[in-house]
Design a protein around this motif. Structure first.
Motif, mmCIF file in Angstrom:
data_model
loop_
_atom_site.group_PDB
_atom_site.id
_atom_site.type_symbol
_atom_site.label_atom_id
_atom_site.label_comp_id
_atom_site.label_asym_id
_atom_site.label_seq_id
_atom_site.Cartn_x
_atom_site.Cartn_y
_atom_site.Cartn_z
ATOM 1 N N VAL A 1 0.814 -1.201 0.000
ATOM 2 C CA VAL A 1 0.000 0.000 0.000
ATOM 3 C C VAL A 1 0.854 1.259 0.000
ATOM 4 O O VAL A 1 0.326 2.348 -0.138
ATOM 5 N N LEU A 2 2.150 1.114 0.170
ATOM 6 C CA LEU A 2 3.021 2.281 0.135
ATOM 7 C C LEU A 2 3.251 2.717 -1.297
ATOM 8 O O LEU A 2 3.169 1.919 -2.234
ATOM 9 N N HIS A 3 3.547 3.963 -1.471
ATOM 10 C CA HIS A 3 3.737 4.531 -2.791
ATOM 11 C C HIS A 3 5.173 4.311 -3.261
ATOM 12 O O HIS A 3 6.110 4.392 -2.463
ATOM 13 N N PRO A 4 5.385 4.071 -4.545
ATOM 14 C CA PRO A 4 6.758 3.977 -5.051
ATOM 15 C C PRO A 4 7.413 5.351 -5.047
ATOM 16 O O PRO A 4 6.746 6.379 -4.924
ATOM 17 N N GLY A 5 8.716 5.360 -5.206
ATOM 18 C CA GLY A 5 9.425 6.627 -5.239
ATOM 19 C C GLY A 5 9.801 7.157 -3.882
ATOM 20 O O GLY A 5 10.133 8.336 -3.739
ATOM 21 N N GLN A 6 9.787 6.286 -2.856
ATOM 22 C CA GLN A 6 10.204 6.690 -1.513
ATOM 23 C C GLN A 6 10.691 5.455 -0.757
ATOM 24 O O GLN A 6 10.310 4.325 -1.095
ATOM 25 N N PRO A 7 11.533 5.628 0.237
ATOM 26 C CA PRO A 7 11.988 4.476 1.026
ATOM 27 C C PRO A 7 10.861 3.948 1.895
ATOM 28 O O PRO A 7 9.905 4.665 2.207
ATOM 29 N N HIS A 8 10.958 2.676 2.275
ATOM 30 C CA HIS A 8 9.951 2.101 3.146
ATOM 31 C C HIS A 8 10.603 1.093 4.079
ATOM 32 O O HIS A 8 11.728 0.637 3.843
ATOM 33 N N PRO A 9 9.948 0.724 5.174
ATOM 34 C CA PRO A 9 10.543 -0.192 6.154
ATOM 35 C C PRO A 9 10.923 -1.532 5.530
ATOM 36 O O PRO A 9 10.237 -2.040 4.655
ATOM 37 N N TRP A 10 12.041 -2.066 5.967
ATOM 38 C CA TRP A 10 12.566 -3.368 5.565
ATOM 39 C C TRP A 10 13.033 -3.390 4.112
ATOM 40 O O TRP A 10 13.245 -4.441 3.537
ATOM 41 N N GLN A 11 13.216 -2.237 3.528
ATOM 42 C CA GLN A 11 13.698 -2.196 2.148
ATOM 43 C C GLN A 11 15.199 -2.444 2.126
ATOM 44 O O GLN A 11 15.959 -1.797 2.843
ATOM 45 N N ILE A 12 15.631 -3.412 1.296
ATOM 46 C CA ILE A 12 17.055 -3.734 1.219
ATOM 47 C C ILE A 12 17.612 -3.510 -0.189
ATOM 48 O O ILE A 12 18.821 -3.474 -0.373
ATOM 49 N N ASN A 13 16.738 -3.354 -1.162
ATOM 50 C CA ASN A 13 17.180 -3.138 -2.532
ATOM 51 C C ASN A 13 17.077 -1.666 -2.900
ATOM 52 O O ASN A 13 16.609 -0.838 -2.119
ATOM 53 N N LEU A 14 17.491 -1.352 -4.116
ATOM 54 C CA LEU A 14 17.325 -0.003 -4.619
ATOM 55 C C LEU A 14 15.842 0.318 -4.768
ATOM 56 O O LEU A 14 15.006 -0.584 -4.895
ATOM 57 N N GLN A 15 15.518 1.599 -4.755
ATOM 58 C CA GLN A 15 14.133 1.984 -4.971
ATOM 59 C C GLN A 15 13.679 1.586 -6.377
ATOM 60 O O GLN A 15 14.493 1.435 -7.283
#
Length: 314
Positions: free
Chosen positions: A24-38
């Motif tokens: 449900v989060l929008h692309p183009g911004q960091p989010h929790p548990w993100q380990i790869n590039l945006q």
């Protein structure tokens, strides 16, 4: 014991919950548990992703090989297993291999690297919009060059005269400050998923989708850096100098970046927001922004919010 099991279950469940939240989060911004590039939202960022994955095919085997060789040397040639060390000082085959192998690896990395570097500074076609971004302590200023709409470019190419009374031909410039918490309601930006803390701004840079945008970057006081990870943009903003870059957003939405050059005590709170809209929405925004940027942003935000509400109700 029970508390330990609950903690372990929570630890396992957090990534799963985060994965569900990411949907449900929008692309183009960091989010929790993100380990790869945006997510890649421009052709250049897609090439950057490809090159990053490409280099891993060299880095991983080299790392494994070096680690295995070190382990073998420590095991095989320890003092206990090799009390009389060899006096060999040269080996032609080994010297040829360890000279040619790195050269070949570097060639395999250099060719696509130079191709990517060339693409970053050579747009596929003439830019259809030019925006000048000026970094200040600690906010951004944007200036749109007049008569840069696609409609104007098309009429110029066709040899037709442009209407001098067209409000879109007027210069548009404004400042973009970080959005404070007490200003969310007045700006209509209560949605923290779309307008995250420390990344949202009061006035976004607005650009049309699938259009080549020329970005001119400079600094008004100290050195800043205009960085948009999802669009593959990172260009220094240096006082007294204008650096040029380009990007082309491939989908609509609002994408975030930050100043990536240490520029003072509020460097952490110098966000960049780029709102990508349709060509029709951009033309309407630019025409209204010629007289009032606040009204243009309010109308655009209300239109996008209303469209999302209609889609959600279906």
């Amino acid at each position: 014991m029970k508390r330990t099991l609950l903690a372990a279950a929570a630890t396992v469940g957090l990534p799963l919950a985060a994965s569900a939240q990411d949907a449900v989060l929008h692309p183009g911004q960091p989010h929790p548990w993100q380990i790869n590039l945006q997510e890649a939202l421009s052709p250049i960022e897609a090439q950057i992703h490809w090159f990053s994955n490409y280099t891993l095919w060299f880095i991983v085997p080299i790392t494994i090989l070096v680690a295995a060789l070190l382990a073998w040397v420590c095991f095989r040639y320890s003092e206990a297993r090799n009390p009389t060390p060899s006096r060999t000082s040269h080996n032609t085959l080994i010297e040829v291999v360890w000279t040619l192998a790195p050269v070949l690896v570097l060639l395999c990395l250099a060719i696509p690297s130079f191709q990517l570097l060339t693409a970053q500074y050579n747009p596929p076609r003439e830019p259809e919009l030019t925006v000048k971004a000026t970094g200040y302590q600690w906010y951004w200023g944007y200036e749109y060059q007049p008569a840069q709409t696609v409609a104007a470019a098309s009429s110029a190419a066709a040899g037709t005269a442009e209407n001098p009374a067209n409000p879109a031909a007027q210069p548009v410039s404004f400042l973009s400050y970080p959005l404070t918490e007490d200003a969310r309601d007045a700006a209509g930006k209560q949605d923290r998923a779309a307008y995250p803390h420390l990344l949202a701004v009061d006035n976004e840079m607005v650009v049309p989708v699938n259009r080549v945008v020329r970005l001119l970057s400079t600094g008004g006081d100290v050195i800043h850096s205009f960085a948009m990870p999802s669009l593959g943009v990172k260009v220094d903003a240096i006082p007294g100098r204008i650096n040029e870059y380009w990007f082309e957003a491939t989908r609509e939405g609002i994408f975030y970046g930050q100043c990536s050059e240490l520029c003072g005590q509020s460097h952490y709170n110098m966000p960049i927001a780029v709102r990508v809209v349709s060509q029709a929405q951009f033309d309407a925004w630019l025409a209204t922004a010629a007289t009032s940027v606040e009204n243009a942003n309010a109308q655009l935000t209300a239109e996008i919010t209303s469209a999302k509400s209609v889609v959600a109700s279906r």
